[in-house]
Structures are given as C-alpha cells and as structure tokens.
Motif scaffolding. Structure first.
Motif, mmCIF file in Angstrom:
data_model
loop_
_atom_site.group_PDB
_atom_site.id
_atom_site.type_symbol
_atom_site.label_atom_id
_atom_site.label_comp_id
_atom_site.label_asym_id
_atom_site.label_seq_id
_atom_site.Cartn_x
_atom_site.Cartn_y
_atom_site.Cartn_z
ATOM 1 N N ARG A 10 0.823 -1.216 0.000
ATOM 2 C CA ARG A 10 0.000 0.000 0.000
ATOM 3 C C ARG A 10 0.853 1.261 0.000
ATOM 4 O O ARG A 10 0.511 2.235 -0.646
ATOM 5 C CB ARG A 10 -0.929 0.019 1.215
ATOM 6 C CG ARG A 10 -2.146 -0.854 1.037
ATOM 7 C CD ARG A 10 -3.105 -0.677 2.174
ATOM 8 N NE ARG A 10 -4.313 -1.471 1.975
ATOM 9 C CZ ARG A 10 -5.327 -1.481 2.800
ATOM 10 N NH1 ARG A 10 -5.303 -0.736 3.897
ATOM 11 N NH2 ARG A 10 -6.383 -2.230 2.553
ATOM 12 N N ARG A 11 1.945 1.245 0.748
ATOM 13 C CA ARG A 11 2.812 2.438 0.797
ATOM 14 C C ARG A 11 3.420 2.754 -0.568
ATOM 15 O O ARG A 11 3.795 3.885 -0.837
ATOM 16 C CB ARG A 11 3.922 2.255 1.833
ATOM 17 C CG ARG A 11 3.436 2.460 3.241
ATOM 18 C CD ARG A 11 4.588 2.463 4.251
ATOM 19 N NE ARG A 11 4.089 2.061 5.535
ATOM 20 C CZ ARG A 11 4.315 0.879 6.126
ATOM 21 N NH1 ARG A 11 5.099 -0.013 5.558
ATOM 22 N NH2 ARG A 11 3.788 0.593 7.286
ATOM 23 N N GLY A 12 3.506 1.740 -1.437
ATOM 24 C CA GLY A 12 4.055 1.933 -2.773
ATOM 25 C C GLY A 12 3.068 2.520 -3.767
ATOM 26 O O GLY A 12 3.440 2.857 -4.888
ATOM 27 N N LEU A 13 1.804 2.665 -3.366
ATOM 28 C CA LEU A 13 0.794 3.232 -4.264
ATOM 29 C C LEU A 13 0.980 4.741 -4.392
ATOM 30 O O LEU A 13 1.273 5.417 -3.412
ATOM 31 C CB LEU A 13 -0.608 2.933 -3.743
ATOM 32 C CG LEU A 13 -1.006 1.463 -3.675
ATOM 33 C CD1 LEU A 13 -2.336 1.315 -2.943
ATOM 34 C CD2 LEU A 13 -1.083 0.858 -5.064
ATOM 35 N N THR A 14 0.773 5.245 -5.588
ATOM 36 C CA THR A 14 0.848 6.687 -5.801
ATOM 37 C C THR A 14 -0.500 7.314 -5.452
ATOM 38 O O THR A 14 -1.518 6.619 -5.437
ATOM 39 C CB THR A 14 1.177 7.015 -7.269
ATOM 40 O OG1 THR A 14 0.053 6.615 -8.078
ATOM 41 C CG2 THR A 14 2.451 6.316 -7.728
ATOM 42 N N PRO A 15 -0.521 8.626 -5.201
ATOM 43 C CA PRO A 15 -1.820 9.290 -4.983
ATOM 44 C C PRO A 15 -2.784 9.069 -6.148
ATOM 45 O O PRO A 15 -3.984 8.938 -5.949
ATOM 46 C CB PRO A 15 -1.443 10.766 -4.828
ATOM 47 C CG PRO A 15 -0.046 10.730 -4.300
ATOM 48 C CD PRO A 15 0.601 9.543 -4.981
ATOM 49 N N ASP A 16 -2.259 8.984 -7.376
ATOM 50 C CA ASP A 16 -3.112 8.739 -8.535
ATOM 51 C C ASP A 16 -3.703 7.331 -8.493
ATOM 52 O O ASP A 16 -4.868 7.132 -8.838
ATOM 53 C CB ASP A 16 -2.315 8.952 -9.824
ATOM 54 C CG ASP A 16 -3.215 9.050 -11.040
ATOM 55 O OD1 ASP A 16 -4.227 9.781 -10.975
ATOM 56 O OD2 ASP A 16 -2.910 8.379 -12.049
ATOM 57 N N ASP A 17 -2.900 6.334 -8.063
ATOM 58 C CA ASP A 17 -3.407 4.962 -7.903
ATOM 59 C C ASP A 17 -4.577 4.949 -6.918
ATOM 60 O O ASP A 17 -5.603 4.324 -7.170
ATOM 61 C CB ASP A 17 -2.316 4.025 -7.353
ATOM 62 C CG ASP A 17 -1.168 3.800 -8.303
ATOM 63 O OD1 ASP A 17 -1.365 3.899 -9.529
ATOM 64 O OD2 ASP A 17 -0.055 3.511 -7.805
ATOM 65 N N ARG A 19 -6.510 7.461 -5.967
ATOM 66 C CA ARG A 19 -7.647 8.229 -6.495
ATOM 67 C C ARG A 19 -8.461 7.395 -7.489
ATOM 68 O O ARG A 19 -9.688 7.346 -7.421
ATOM 69 C CB ARG A 19 -7.152 9.519 -7.141
ATOM 70 C CG ARG A 19 -8.225 10.510 -7.495
ATOM 71 C CD ARG A 19 -7.705 11.880 -7.929
ATOM 72 N NE ARG A 19 -6.380 11.920 -8.502
ATOM 73 C CZ ARG A 19 -5.251 12.222 -7.826
ATOM 74 N NH1 ARG A 19 -5.300 12.499 -6.549
ATOM 75 N NH2 ARG A 19 -4.071 12.245 -8.422
ATOM 76 N N LYS A 20 -7.793 6.722 -8.418
ATOM 77 C CA LYS A 20 -8.490 5.892 -9.408
ATOM 78 C C LYS A 20 -9.236 4.756 -8.710
ATOM 79 O O LYS A 20 -10.375 4.443 -9.068
ATOM 80 C CB LYS A 20 -7.501 5.322 -10.419
ATOM 81 C CG LYS A 20 -7.004 6.331 -11.413
ATOM 82 C CD LYS A 20 -5.989 5.694 -12.342
ATOM 83 C CE LYS A 20 -5.336 6.730 -13.231
ATOM 84 N NZ LYS A 20 -4.229 6.173 -13.995
ATOM 85 N N SER A 49 -2.910 5.408 2.475
ATOM 86 C CA SER A 49 -3.104 4.711 1.199
ATOM 87 C C SER A 49 -4.197 3.640 1.270
ATOM 88 O O SER A 49 -4.286 2.795 0.392
ATOM 89 C CB SER A 49 -1.779 4.082 0.754
ATOM 90 O OG SER A 49 -1.301 3.194 1.747
#
Length: 192
Positions: A10-17, A19-20, A49
């Motif tokens: 989860r920490r590796g997810l981007t804010p865009d990931d 949001r989508k 995240s």
C-alpha cells in the motif's frame, strides 16, 4: 509479518493509484443491493493509502442514508458520530500524536450506535476465501463485531480492499467473524 507485507504494498501506491481506485470502489459499493436498501451505514474515513472512502460516504449521504463514523477511544474501542459532510470532520491525534484520524466532530452516539446499522463497512488489509478479514491488529473492529453479535444485530459486513488483497488464506482466531462481502475496484466477492 503478513500485515507488514500488505502495508508495504500500500505504501508503494501513488496518490493517482489511490484516487483511481477510490472512484472505482465507490461505484462498485454503491451497486451493492445491501447499500441500495440501507437506512443506516456504519463506515469509516480512509487514511493514508487505504482504499478511499470519502466519495462513497458522500454518495451514501446524498441518497439520504444515515452514515455513522467511528471515534477512536483511549482503549481502542469505537464510539460513533454522524457524518454530515467532509466539513464535519476533525483531524484528531491519537497514540501520543503518532496517528491522526478524521473523525466526526459532532455529538457522540455511544459504542452501541453501530448496532443500528444495516451495513457495516470495515477497513482491512486482506480477506480470504472464507471471508476472514485481516485487520491492522488494534482490535477496534473485533470489538465492534463482538458488540454486534452480543446485541443480536445482523448487518451486512463488507470490507473495502484493493484487488490484490483478496487472497487464499489469512490467519484467523476462534473469535474472528467472517464478512459477507469484499468490494474491490474491479468487483465484489461474496462469502457465506
């Protein structure tokens, strides 16, 4: 160790990931028959995240659903308050300031308020093929589920996750209760 692995992903997810996933998750959840007929839903405000919940909370509220949100108590139990929109949330620090949560700023309804819910949306890190949910390990939602069982309440129990968090097996204790469904951005998985 398993919790750490899921948190690392989860920490590796981007804010865009995030949001989508939030938009897709809200759409899937809103299609659930349990939510379509619910008058009261106990939910939570996602943090970091976690799969995002604010869009879902706002959509439920727009439907006229009473949304209850948790307030963390010093002993890790949960009190509840009504969600009146994002402006009704206050950032509250817990654990000596180490953790900040968004909680309803209004009237406290008591730990038993959750027993009025038709649906309880649960946070988690994973769920397995039996419907057993892996939480963060604080025990707050174990207390909620035990309270529901003691009260004879039988709401639909739904965990909100990312797709990769539906797995074959997670550790379970004898007191753990399975959820009825898991909602992910790509679909719904039902149990029991």
């Amino acid at each position: 160790m398993l919790r750490g692995e899921f948190l690392l992903v989860r920490r590796g997810l981007t804010p865009d990931d995030v949001r989508k996933s939030t938009d897709a998750l809200a759409g899937r959840a809103l299609d659930l028959p349990e939510l379509a007929h619910a008058r009261t839903v106990a939910a939570y405000v996602s943090m970091g995240s976690e799969p995002g919940t604010l869009a879902l909370l706002d959509a439920l509220r727009a439907r006229g659903v009473r949304v209850l949100l948790p307030v963390l108590l010093p002993d890790n139990d949960l009190d509840w308050g009504a969600y009146e929109g994002a402006e009704s949330l206050a950032r509250v620090r817990h654990g000596g300031g180490r953790m900040a949560l968004l909680e309803p700023a209004g009237e406290r309804l008591g730990p038993g308020a959750v027993t009025t819910a038709d649906v309880v949306l649960l946070p988690g890190l994973a769920v397995d093929a039996r419907g057993m949910r892996l939480g963060r390990g604080g025990g707050s939602y174990d207390r909620v589920l035990a309270r529901l069982e003691r009260a004879g309440a039988d709401p639909a129990l739904v965990v909100l996750l990312y797709d990769a968090e539906v797995v074959d097996r997670v550790p379970a204790e004898p007191h753990d209760l399975p959820v009825h469904a898991a909602v992910t951005p790509s679909g719904v998985r039902r149990f029991r």
